[in-house]
Enzyme design. Structure first.
Site, PDB file in Angstrom:
ATOM      1  N   GLY A 189       0.432  -0.971   0.591  1.00 39.80           N
ATOM      2  CA  GLY A 189       0.363   0.218  -0.063  1.00 39.80           C
ATOM      3  C   GLY A 189       0.855   1.087   0.006  1.00 39.80           C
ATOM      4  O   GLY A 189       0.642   2.444   0.021  1.00 39.80           O
ATOM      5  N   CYS A 190       2.265   1.153  -0.150  1.00 41.06           N
ATOM      6  CA  CYS A 190       3.457   1.640  -0.187  1.00 41.06           C
ATOM      7  C   CYS A 190       3.930   2.384  -1.276  1.00 41.06           C
ATOM      8  O   CYS A 190       3.646   0.869  -1.817  1.00 41.06           O
ATOM      9  CB  CYS A 190       3.987   2.377   1.153  1.00 41.06           C
ATOM     10  SG  CYS A 190       3.629   2.051   2.693  1.00 41.06           S
ATOM     11  N   GLU A 191       3.874   3.670  -1.824  1.00 41.45           N
ATOM     12  CA  GLU A 191       4.326   3.923  -3.711  1.00 41.45           C
ATOM     13  C   GLU A 191       6.014   3.083  -3.133  1.00 41.45           C
ATOM     14  O   GLU A 191       6.590   3.002  -4.663  1.00 41.45           O
ATOM     15  CB  GLU A 191       4.312   5.036  -3.823  1.00 41.45           C
ATOM     16  CG  GLU A 191       3.302   5.368  -4.560  1.00 41.45           C
ATOM     17  CD  GLU A 191       2.969   6.544  -5.072  1.00 41.45           C
ATOM     18  OE1 GLU A 191       3.291   7.301  -5.382  1.00 41.45           O
ATOM     19  OE2 GLU A 191       1.832   6.792  -5.875  1.00 41.45           O
TER      20      GLU A 191
END
Length: 134
Positions: free
Chosen positions: A50-52
């Site tokens: 869910g983190c770029e």
């Protein structure tokens, strides 16, 4: 809920910063001071989804209080994660559930640094902390 000592100190430092550029520099410094994770800890099982950017998180329960360590390949994210760690380390699982991320970064004067994608990423880190603390 009272702030952990290190979080209160960080808050003081950021609130005394003269403007955005100084806060940005402080953010980088906090990120640079994050203890490095070893290569074994930078594995898929510890990666926060869910983190770029790539973010890895490990947590350990000591006497009912959580201690987290994290790392990221992105310098700005490392700084934001470092400040999140200061806010949650030493808390119980119940206290971690009550953390208000936007409020914490707003108090630090960093809310404008939180683009929607960064905000989502930090929420994913906090969510992962809550999963580990279950």
């Amino acid at each position: 809920m009272s702030l952990p000592v290190e979080a209160a100190e960080a808050l003081q430092i950021f609130q005394n910063a003269a403007g955005w550029e100084q806060r940005a520099r402080l953010l980088m410094q906090f990120g640079d001071r994050l203890p490095a994770l070893d290569d074994a800890q930078k594995c898929e099982a510890n990666r926060v989804h869910g983190c770029e950017s790539q973010v890895w998180l490990v947590g350990e329960l000591r006497d009912g209080h959580w201690q987290f360590k994290a790392s990221s390949d992105a310098r700005m994210i490392r700084g934001l994660v470092a400040l999140l760690l200061l806010r949650v380390n030493g808390l119980s699982a119940a206290d971690i559930k009550q953390i208000d991320l936007p409020d914490w970064f707003n108090q630090l004067g960093l809310s404008r640094q939180l683009s929607p994608s960064r905000s989502n990423g930090l929420n994913a880190v906090l969510q992962r902390m809550n999963e580990l603390a279950r």
